[in-house]
Design a protein around this motif. Sequence first.
Motif, PDB file in Angstrom:
ATOM      1  N   GLY A  39       0.836  -1.182   0.000  1.00 35.98           N
ATOM      2  CA  GLY A  39       0.000   0.000   0.000  1.00 35.98           C
ATOM      3  C   GLY A  39       0.871   1.230   0.000  1.00 35.98           C
ATOM      4  O   GLY A  39       1.854   1.310   0.747  1.00 35.98           O
ATOM      5  N   ALA A  40       0.531   2.196  -0.847  1.00 34.65           N
ATOM      6  CA  ALA A  40       1.324   3.421  -0.931  1.00 34.65           C
ATOM      7  C   ALA A  40       0.384   4.620  -0.905  1.00 34.65           C
ATOM      8  O   ALA A  40      -0.716   4.591  -1.473  1.00 34.65           O
ATOM      9  CB  ALA A  40       2.152   3.432  -2.214  1.00 34.65           C
ATOM     10  N   CYS A  41       0.791   5.672  -0.241  1.00 33.45           N
ATOM     11  CA  CYS A  41      -0.040   6.868  -0.150  1.00 33.45           C
ATOM     12  C   CYS A  41       0.845   8.108   0.009  1.00 33.45           C
ATOM     13  O   CYS A  41       1.972   8.024   0.500  1.00 33.45           O
ATOM     14  CB  CYS A  41      -1.028   6.773   1.001  1.00 33.45           C
ATOM     15  N   LEU A  42       0.275   9.264  -0.443  1.00 32.90           N
ATOM     16  CA  LEU A  42       0.962  10.547  -0.328  1.00 32.90           C
ATOM     17  C   LEU A  42      -0.013  11.535   0.307  1.00 32.90           C
ATOM     18  O   LEU A  42      -1.139  11.712  -0.172  1.00 32.90           O
ATOM     19  CB  LEU A  42       1.399  11.051  -1.712  1.00 32.90           C
ATOM     20  N   PHE A  43       0.407  12.144   1.403  1.00 38.57           N
ATOM     21  CA  PHE A  43      -0.402  13.148   2.086  1.00 38.57           C
ATOM     22  C   PHE A  43       0.295  14.500   1.994  1.00 38.57           C
ATOM     23  O   PHE A  43       1.542  14.573   1.991  1.00 38.57           O
ATOM     24  CB  PHE A  43      -0.601  12.782   3.562  1.00 38.57           C
ATOM     25  N   ASP A  44      -0.532  15.597   1.945  1.00 35.54           N
ATOM     26  CA  ASP A  44       0.061  16.925   1.921  1.00 35.54           C
ATOM     27  C   ASP A  44       0.246  17.449   3.343  1.00 35.54           C
ATOM     28  O   ASP A  44      -0.029  16.731   4.326  1.00 35.54           O
ATOM     29  CB  ASP A  44      -0.781  17.886   1.073  1.00 35.54           C
ATOM     30  N   ALA A  45       0.677  18.693   3.445  1.00 37.88           N
ATOM     31  CA  ALA A  45       0.961  19.263   4.763  1.00 37.88           C
ATOM     32  C   ALA A  45      -0.296  19.424   5.613  1.00 37.88           C
ATOM     33  O   ALA A  45      -0.204  19.564   6.839  1.00 37.88           O
ATOM     34  CB  ALA A  45       1.657  20.617   4.585  1.00 37.88           C
ATOM     35  N   ASP A  46      -1.479  19.437   4.970  1.00 44.02           N
ATOM     36  CA  ASP A  46      -2.741  19.560   5.711  1.00 44.02           C
ATOM     37  C   ASP A  46      -3.324  18.186   6.076  1.00 44.02           C
ATOM     38  O   ASP A  46      -4.511  18.090   6.442  1.00 44.02           O
ATOM     39  CB  ASP A  46      -3.759  20.349   4.875  1.00 44.02           C
ATOM     40  N   GLN A  47      -2.526  17.136   5.927  1.00 40.82           N
ATOM     41  CA  GLN A  47      -2.930  15.759   6.243  1.00 40.82           C
ATOM     42  C   GLN A  47      -4.097  15.302   5.360  1.00 40.82           C
ATOM     43  O   GLN A  47      -4.978  14.548   5.788  1.00 40.82           O
ATOM     44  CB  GLN A  47      -3.304  15.602   7.730  1.00 40.82           C
ATOM     45  N   ARG A  48      -4.082  15.793   4.102  1.00 41.27           N
ATOM     46  CA  ARG A  48      -5.071  15.336   3.140  1.00 41.27           C
ATOM     47  C   ARG A  48      -4.400  14.424   2.118  1.00 41.27           C
ATOM     48  O   ARG A  48      -3.257  14.659   1.708  1.00 41.27           O
ATOM     49  CB  ARG A  48      -5.722  16.527   2.424  1.00 41.27           C
ATOM     50  N   LEU A  49      -5.131  13.379   1.716  1.00 41.28           N
ATOM     51  CA  LEU A  49      -4.591  12.397   0.789  1.00 41.28           C
ATOM     52  C   LEU A  49      -4.458  12.997  -0.592  1.00 41.28           C
ATOM     53  O   LEU A  49      -5.425  13.557  -1.142  1.00 41.28           O
ATOM     54  CB  LEU A  49      -5.525  11.172   0.730  1.00 41.28           C
ATOM     55  N   VAL A  50      -3.262  12.912  -1.151  1.00 42.56           N
ATOM     56  CA  VAL A  50      -3.012  13.374  -2.516  1.00 42.56           C
ATOM     57  C   VAL A  50      -3.267  12.228  -3.485  1.00 42.56           C
ATOM     58  O   VAL A  50      -3.975  12.393  -4.488  1.00 42.56           O
ATOM     59  CB  VAL A  50      -1.576  13.914  -2.648  1.00 42.56           C
ATOM     60  N   LEU A  51      -2.716  11.102  -3.203  1.00 47.94           N
ATOM     61  CA  LEU A  51      -2.930   9.918  -4.044  1.00 47.94           C
ATOM     62  C   LEU A  51      -2.612   8.661  -3.238  1.00 47.94           C
ATOM     63  O   LEU A  51      -1.902   8.705  -2.231  1.00 47.94           O
ATOM     64  CB  LEU A  51      -2.090   9.988  -5.323  1.00 47.94           C
ATOM     65  N   SER A  52      -3.139   7.549  -3.719  1.00 50.68           N
ATOM     66  CA  SER A  52      -2.865   6.236  -3.103  1.00 50.68           C
ATOM     67  C   SER A  52      -3.164   5.150  -4.115  1.00 50.68           C
ATOM     68  O   SER A  52      -3.845   5.404  -5.119  1.00 50.68           O
ATOM     69  CB  SER A  52      -3.723   6.026  -1.847  1.00 50.68           C
ATOM     70  N   ALA A  63     -12.648  -1.209   0.701  1.00 50.87           N
ATOM     71  CA  ALA A  63     -12.811  -1.210  -0.754  1.00 50.87           C
ATOM     72  C   ALA A  63     -12.041  -0.028  -1.331  1.00 50.87           C
ATOM     73  O   ALA A  63     -12.059   1.075  -0.759  1.00 50.87           O
ATOM     74  CB  ALA A  63     -14.289  -1.106  -1.113  1.00 50.87           C
ATOM     75  N   PRO A  64     -11.367  -0.200  -2.469  1.00 53.24           N
ATOM     76  CA  PRO A  64     -10.537   0.874  -3.035  1.00 53.24           C
ATOM     77  C   PRO A  64     -11.313   2.170  -3.278  1.00 53.24           C
ATOM     78  O   PRO A  64     -10.763   3.265  -3.082  1.00 53.24           O
ATOM     79  CB  PRO A  64     -10.031   0.280  -4.349  1.00 53.24           C
ATOM     80  N   GLU A  65     -12.595   2.047  -3.660  1.00 52.45           N
ATOM     81  CA  GLU A  65     -13.371   3.257  -3.954  1.00 52.45           C
ATOM     82  C   GLU A  65     -13.705   4.049  -2.693  1.00 52.45           C
ATOM     83  O   GLU A  65     -14.171   5.208  -2.774  1.00 52.45           O
ATOM     84  CB  GLU A  65     -14.664   2.903  -4.693  1.00 52.45           C
ATOM     85  N   MET A  66     -13.491   3.474  -1.503  1.00 54.64           N
ATOM     86  CA  MET A  66     -13.772   4.184  -0.259  1.00 54.64           C
ATOM     87  C   MET A  66     -12.688   5.213   0.057  1.00 54.64           C
ATOM     88  O   MET A  66     -12.907   6.141   0.832  1.00 54.64           O
ATOM     89  CB  MET A  66     -13.896   3.195   0.904  1.00 54.64           C
ATOM     90  N   ILE A  67     -11.507   5.043  -0.510  1.00 58.72           N
ATOM     91  CA  ILE A  67     -10.389   5.955  -0.266  1.00 58.72           C
ATOM     92  C   ILE A  67     -10.247   6.857  -1.481  1.00 58.72           C
ATOM     93  O   ILE A  67      -9.963   6.401  -2.595  1.00 58.72           O
ATOM     94  CB  ILE A  67      -9.082   5.180  -0.030  1.00 58.72           C
ATOM     95  N   LYS A  68     -10.450   8.172  -1.272  1.00 60.11           N
ATOM     96  CA  LYS A  68     -10.410   9.126  -2.383  1.00 60.11           C
ATOM     97  C   LYS A  68      -9.454  10.275  -2.052  1.00 60.11           C
ATOM     98  O   LYS A  68      -9.314  10.647  -0.883  1.00 60.11           O
ATOM     99  CB  LYS A  68     -11.806   9.690  -2.629  1.00 60.11           C
ATOM    100  N   PRO A  69      -8.802  10.834  -3.093  1.00 56.39           N
ATOM    101  CA  PRO A  69      -7.944  12.000  -2.867  1.00 56.39           C
ATOM    102  C   PRO A  69      -8.737  13.124  -2.210  1.00 56.39           C
ATOM    103  O   PRO A  69      -9.922  13.329  -2.481  1.00 56.39           O
ATOM    104  CB  PRO A  69      -7.494  12.387  -4.275  1.00 56.39           C
ATOM    105  N   GLY A  70      -8.104  13.843  -1.312  1.00 55.25           N
ATOM    106  CA  GLY A  70      -8.733  14.928  -0.592  1.00 55.25           C
ATOM    107  C   GLY A  70      -9.216  14.535   0.793  1.00 55.25           C
ATOM    108  O   GLY A  70      -9.516  15.414   1.619  1.00 55.25           O
ATOM    109  N   MET A  71      -9.327  13.205   1.059  1.00 56.49           N
ATOM    110  CA  MET A  71      -9.764  12.766   2.386  1.00 56.49           C
ATOM    111  C   MET A  71      -8.673  13.058   3.416  1.00 56.49           C
ATOM    112  O   MET A  71      -7.479  12.949   3.135  1.00 56.49           O
ATOM    113  CB  MET A  71     -10.084  11.261   2.392  1.00 56.49           C
ATOM    114  N   THR A  72      -9.111  13.398   4.607  1.00 53.70           N
ATOM    115  CA  THR A  72      -8.149  13.653   5.684  1.00 53.70           C
ATOM    116  C   THR A  72      -7.706  12.340   6.325  1.00 53.70           C
ATOM    117  O   THR A  72      -8.399  11.313   6.234  1.00 53.70           O
ATOM    118  CB  THR A  72      -8.757  14.551   6.759  1.00 53.70           C
ATOM    119  N   LEU A  73      -6.576  12.397   6.980  1.00 49.06           N
ATOM    120  CA  LEU A  73      -6.077  11.213   7.685  1.00 49.06           C
ATOM    121  C   LEU A  73      -7.074  10.753   8.748  1.00 49.06           C
ATOM    122  O   LEU A  73      -7.291   9.555   8.922  1.00 49.06           O
ATOM    123  CB  LEU A  73      -4.728  11.528   8.340  1.00 49.06           C
TER     124      LEU A  73
END
Length: 597
Positions: A39-52, A63-73
């Motif tokens: 599993g790989a993920c990138l978060f920005d400085a605001d703890q929001r998901l950039v990509l995974s 489920a993969p569709e449950m994780i979307k860019p922009g979601m917070t940690l």
Amino acid sequence: MTEELMARVQARLELTQTQKQLAQRNMQFTTILESIGQGACLFDADQRLVLSNRCYAEVYGLAPEMIKPGMTLSAIAELRYSVGAGPVVASDEFLAWCDSINSRSSPQDWSMELTSGKVIRVHHERTSDGGWVSTHEDITEHRTAERQIAHLALHDPLTDLPNRAALKQKLEALLEQHRTQGSQFAVLCLDLDRFKEVNDVFGHNVGDLVLCLAAKRLKAVAAGAFVARLGGDEFMVLVEADASSVAQLADLIITVLSEDAEIEGTRIRMGTSLGVAVFPADGDSAADLMGNADAALYRAKADGRGAARFFEPQMDKWLRERRALQRDLQAAISQQQLSIFYQPQANIGGDVTGFEALLRWNHPIRGTIPPSVFIPIAEESSLMLEIGEWVLREACREAASWPRKLSVAVNLSPVQFKHGDLTGLVKSVLIETGLEPERLELEITEGVLIDDHERAISTLGHLKALGVRIAMDDFGTGYSSLSYLQSFPFDKIKIDQSFVRNIGLSQSSAIIRAVIGLGRGLDLPIIAEGVETTDQLVFLTREACDQVQGYLVGRPRPISDYAKHVGRADAPPVSIPAEMSRHSVASRHSSGGSSPL
């Protein structure tokens, strides 16, 4: 105008080309991201998901569709906790820990156990903009394998009890603890009685099941104690208690492990012997405590098995002495230190009817060692098989050379019934020596029948089919002698010498009368052992006992001392006790006459 239009077209074409290249690179990046197996993920400085990638969601059971860019940690953590994929700490505690991790500039690695039982390994690195990139790998199987390997390193694979290595670790810890506290603890060493016979008779599969059952019973009865299997049928228990409590536990272990087992439709007789060493009285080191517990176990087995013995200082010397005798006995066979003495058996009138072959050991340094000392040592090892075969062959060879067709009696050990082909051995010895089968009398004790009744009865039947005679020795000293007379047609009963020795006591005389009456009813000859006085002989004559054996008849001697009685005419006369001669003459006058011994 044309030039401006051409510039715009050219810019548009370049933009389109750049977009195509960027799309291609994004596709390549996504392909690589999805193919890395973690599993790989990138978060920005605001703890929001950039990509995974898909694996990031799947590793946590989402489920993969449950994780979307922009979601917070925190939103992703909430999803994980909802499906049981959160860490074993509370959500707010976990998020606070994540903040502390991200505040560190150096890369971080950790493994995290989830409430679902999964174990996830994470690699975390900060990015230049204050965010982070991390990989997440499910290492549950790997961690389980590591735990299994660690468990196997310290546990017995058959019974799952701690093994010798674990025992030593625990014992060293107890020593350190109790030295500081100045308190007691005990080491109990035990093994299963007759376990080798179970393997030999029923096979190793049944033997393994017996060991597992013994381990289960031992863990149950010794609840709270440290129970280990050292190997084979040997177990050890570490108990933090005083000597009195340990003695109660030892007795309870013997009781529980002596209960029969029902395994694969077969009833297996179980039992155990046990030795105890107590810290600090019996040793201040692991080696001393284990060695002294083993010495006490050895003594318990020598005293008849099925018992517990606490270590005593003289046991160590006794054990070393016994083991030295075992080594010497092995050498005695090859160095011809063993010999056979013969004790006459006579009918009540005085005629010698045969001889019993009795083994003797003349040690070059220790002198004569009694059979009561070395026979049990031989029976505890394979030496008894070799010695027993030699005695049988030598006695038959000697008897075959006698001009008079007297019988020869040979004692059989229970060990000979349990191992090897006893019937085949007797048959080959009879053929080799030329001794008539009816002249060979094989004496057995009740112990032969107790250990494995069905097998013993079958073997006795085959032996009797050869034409040899079977006598029950030491009759009356066991619990089931009468029942054995029903299960096998013996040819003779030998009254144990303990009854003859106490013939003046009403109880012993009553037992002798009963046995003689039993023999008369079953049409079995009765021979009384240990006849040493005229009074004993008078009593046995009056009760119509058929035969006698003992010092009054003749002591065990080399057969050359009895050469005249086996029919060698040129042999010198043997010294005969006057009491037996006088009584034999009286018996001859009253019973029609026979030649006295």
